[in-house]
Design a protein around this motif. Structure first.
Motif, PDB file in Angstrom:
ATOM      1  N   VAL A 199      34.969  29.488  20.417  1.00  0.00           N
ATOM      2  CA  VAL A 199      34.035  30.416  21.050  1.00  0.00           C
ATOM      3  C   VAL A 199      34.747  31.272  22.088  1.00  0.00           C
ATOM      4  N   LYS A 200      35.622  30.673  22.884  1.00  0.00           N
ATOM      5  CA  LYS A 200      36.266  31.399  23.971  1.00  0.00           C
ATOM      6  C   LYS A 200      37.373  32.331  23.497  1.00  0.00           C
ATOM      7  N   LYS A 201      37.704  32.265  22.216  1.00  0.00           N
ATOM      8  CA  LYS A 201      38.649  33.247  21.676  1.00  0.00           C
ATOM      9  C   LYS A 201      38.117  34.665  21.870  1.00  0.00           C
ATOM     10  N   TRP A 202      36.811  34.827  21.805  1.00  0.00           N
ATOM     11  CA  TRP A 202      36.208  36.153  21.886  1.00  0.00           C
ATOM     12  C   TRP A 202      35.835  36.534  23.314  1.00  0.00           C
ATOM     13  N   SER A 203      36.104  35.668  24.278  1.00  0.00           N
ATOM     14  CA  SER A 203      35.764  35.961  25.674  1.00  0.00           C
ATOM     15  C   SER A 203      36.946  36.493  26.473  1.00  0.00           C
ATOM     16  N   ILE A 204      38.144  36.356  25.932  1.00  0.00           N
ATOM     17  CA  ILE A 204      39.346  36.790  26.638  1.00  0.00           C
ATOM     18  C   ILE A 204      39.933  37.989  25.909  1.00  0.00           C
ATOM     19  N   PRO A 205      40.213  39.089  26.607  1.00  0.00           N
ATOM     20  CA  PRO A 205      40.696  40.305  25.942  1.00  0.00           C
ATOM     21  C   PRO A 205      42.047  40.110  25.296  1.00  0.00           C
ATOM     22  N   CYS A 206      42.281  40.854  24.251  1.00  0.00           N
ATOM     23  CA  CYS A 206      43.563  40.836  23.558  1.00  0.00           C
ATOM     24  C   CYS A 206      44.033  42.283  23.414  1.00  0.00           C
ATOM     25  N   PRO A 207      45.209  42.652  23.894  1.00  0.00           N
ATOM     26  CA  PRO A 207      46.191  41.773  24.540  1.00  0.00           C
ATOM     27  C   PRO A 207      45.740  41.322  25.925  1.00  0.00           C
ATOM     28  N   LEU A 208      46.408  40.277  26.425  1.00  0.00           N
ATOM     29  CA  LEU A 208      46.049  39.738  27.727  1.00  0.00           C
ATOM     30  C   LEU A 208      46.336  40.755  28.823  1.00  0.00           C
ATOM     31  N   THR A 285      44.324  33.116  21.139  1.00  0.00           N
ATOM     32  CA  THR A 285      43.756  33.550  22.408  1.00  0.00           C
ATOM     33  C   THR A 285      44.838  33.953  23.400  1.00  0.00           C
ATOM     34  N   PHE A 286      45.925  33.166  23.463  1.00  0.00           N
ATOM     35  CA  PHE A 286      46.941  33.378  24.503  1.00  0.00           C
ATOM     36  C   PHE A 286      48.313  33.771  23.964  1.00  0.00           C
ATOM     37  N   TYR A 287      48.556  33.559  22.696  1.00  0.00           N
ATOM     38  CA  TYR A 287      49.854  33.861  22.091  1.00  0.00           C
ATOM     39  C   TYR A 287      50.980  33.206  22.892  1.00  0.00           C
ATOM     40  N   ALA A 288      51.982  33.982  23.285  1.00  0.00           N
ATOM     41  CA  ALA A 288      53.156  33.385  23.935  1.00  0.00           C
ATOM     42  C   ALA A 288      52.856  32.841  25.327  1.00  0.00           C
ATOM     43  N   TYR A 298      43.250  28.517  30.398  1.00  0.00           N
ATOM     44  CA  TYR A 298      42.005  29.218  30.695  1.00  0.00           C
ATOM     45  C   TYR A 298      41.809  29.468  32.188  1.00  0.00           C
ATOM     46  N   ASP A 299      42.561  28.769  33.039  1.00  0.00           N
ATOM     47  CA  ASP A 299      42.330  28.885  34.474  1.00  0.00           C
ATOM     48  C   ASP A 299      42.603  30.292  34.997  1.00  0.00           C
ATOM     49  N   ALA A 300      43.598  30.973  34.418  1.00  0.00           N
ATOM     50  CA  ALA A 300      43.945  32.300  34.906  1.00  0.00           C
ATOM     51  C   ALA A 300      42.953  33.364  34.468  1.00  0.00           C
ATOM     52  N   TYR A 301      42.197  33.111  33.396  1.00  0.00           N
ATOM     53  CA  TYR A 301      41.334  34.138  32.823  1.00  0.00           C
ATOM     54  C   TYR A 301      39.847  33.804  32.933  1.00  0.00           C
ATOM     55  N   LEU A 302      39.505  32.504  32.863  1.00  0.00           N
ATOM     56  CA  LEU A 302      38.113  32.073  32.962  1.00  0.00           C
ATOM     57  C   LEU A 302      38.034  30.915  33.961  1.00  0.00           C
TER      58      LEU A 302
END
Length: 436
Positions: A199-208, A285-288, A298-302
């Motif tokens: 679910v949280k894959k779609w809550s964090i923008p890509c690219p970061l 979600t985070f790649y590298a 997830y702490d840095a983004y959510l």
């Protein structure tokens, strides 16, 4: 059991038992198949998945980032297939020897103390990984529950201090109990974890966002080759369930090898699916920038997301209650190894409990990264219990000719386990040397 081919193997067991000392004979006799019938097929699959699912799921996204999606898929299929095949060998040996205890296969050609050693090391490693999760996740969980105006550098942000407090106040009292029941359901917890990752894959923008960097920055100082050395050991650590397979076989209703093999195949396949989904969506979600422990990413983004907080608390509760469960067989193995079949003593019980917890606590406090736990344990203890020992046991105990399919497969399993374990461990040591 109706399909057991016991023949002369029963006589072998009796002869070996008769030659034993009084303190070892009850152990052997208790491990000869005495089945508590009644466990359904579905409940057996459920129990096997509970034995498989563990903290390794938190490190698989990092493994995918190290090897790439295609490489990860190939390695995960390889490790899970070999895990299923090694269980197939153990089930065949169980039918031949009428022994339903993995550890007792050591007794056929090693001394009685060797029954406990491999399991003691595997339990130590599992407890270390769980306590490390407590050390890293507790501060993040507490910070996420407090307001954003809370002062920094508070005592509750020190993971080591929190780990010591939780160990003394919760883990130690539960571990001191002479008997302990089921306290947690890790399978449901990690199923929820997989759903949250998707679910949280779609809550964090890509690219970061470029203004937010990884918490550890581990990928800045490593090469893909060195980091991939952690991939197979982490997978081996994640699929290690062999010490629980034979007891589950003993309790299976209408027990046959074919029926238990279906339980194994379904349990490993469903676990494979959960592992793959978590790793894939965590990586996408985070790649590298994915952390060696996925939840920390997830702490840095959510930082205060409700679903992330909930799954973090669920995993912390599951881990907290699982450590005493793992400690119980570890203490039993240690006492058996050091004192044999001596009668229960509170002095020995308390001393063993405190010693084991102290050692595991020190390891969890001073290990800097959970990938080190997965890498070292996966390349040593897990590779031996999952690949090397089942193959050696089959070659030494089975009556099949050496040119038979399973004998050749067992030999190849041993070779793969040795090469994988030695290579991964050496590369991990090189990684440490370069990092230092």
């Amino acid at each position: 059991p109706p399909t057991m081919s016991i023949n002369n193997d029963v006589d072998v067991v009796r002869e070996r038992t008769a030659q034993d000392t009084e303190e070892t004979a009850p152990l052997l006799q208790g491990a000869v198949l005495s089945r508590a019938r009644g466990a359904s097929f579905a409940s057996s699959v459920f129990n096997l998945m509970n034995a498989i699912m563990g903290s390794g799921i938190l490190g698989l996204a990092y493994a995918m980032a190290s090897t790439g999606i295609v490489g990860f898929c190939i390695l995960l299929v390889l490790v899970s297939s070999l895990a299923a095949y090694s269980i197939h060998l153990l089930l065949k040996l169980c039918d031949q020897t009428v022994w339903c205890d993995y550890g007792l296969f050591f007794f056929l050609f090693l001394n009685k103390h060797s029954i406990s050693e491999p399991f003691l090391f595997s339990r130590f490693s599992a407890m270390s990984s769980y306590l490390f999760i407590l050390k890293s996740e507790l501060p993040a969980a507490i910070s996420s529950l407090l307001s954003a105006d809370s002062p920094g550098n508070a005592w509750y942000e020190d993971g080591r201090l929190l780990l010591i407090i939780i160990t003394l106040c919760v883990v130690l009292p539960l571990s001191l109990l002479p008997k302990i029941g089921t306290l947690s359901d890790p399978q449901a917890c990690y199923l929820f974890f997989s759903c949250v990752v998707v679910v949280k894959k779609w809550s964090i923008p890509c690219p970061l966002p470029h203004n937010i960097t990884s918490l550890s920055g581990a990928f800045k100082v490593r090469t893909a080759f060195l980091s991939s050395a952690y991939a197979i050991p982490t997978m081996a650590f994640s699929f290690l369930c062999h010490t629980a397979v034979l007891p589950i076989y003993c309790e299976l209703d209408r027990p046959t090898k074919a029926r238990m093999q279906k339980v194994t195949n379904i349990g490993i396949s469903l676990s494979f699916l959960l592992y793959f989904i978590s790793a894939l969506f965590g990586y996408l979600t985070f790649y590298a920038q994915v952390e060696s422990e996925l939840l920390l990413s997830y702490d840095a983004y959510l930082p205060r997301d409700i679903m992330v907080i909930t799954v973090r608390l669920a995993i912390l509760l599951s881990v907290l209650l699982t450590v005493p469960l793992i400690h119980f067989p570890a203490r039993k193995a240690a006492i058996l190894m050091l004192f044999g079949g001596r009668a229960f003593s509170w002095l020995i019980h308390i001393a063993a409990t405190l010693t084991i917890l102290c050692v595991v606590l020190i390891l969890a406090i001073f290990v800097p990264d959970i990938r080190n736990v997965f890498g070292v344990v996966g390349s040593t203890t897990s590779s031996c219990l999952l690949f090397v020992f089942p193959g050696i046991f089959y070659l030494k105990i089975s009556r099949q000719p050496l040119r038979s399919f399973d004998s050749v497969g067992a030999a190849l399993l041993v070779v793969f386990g040795v090469i994988m374990g030695v290579t991964s461990f050496c590369v991990i040591v090189i990684t440490w040397a370069k990092s230092s």
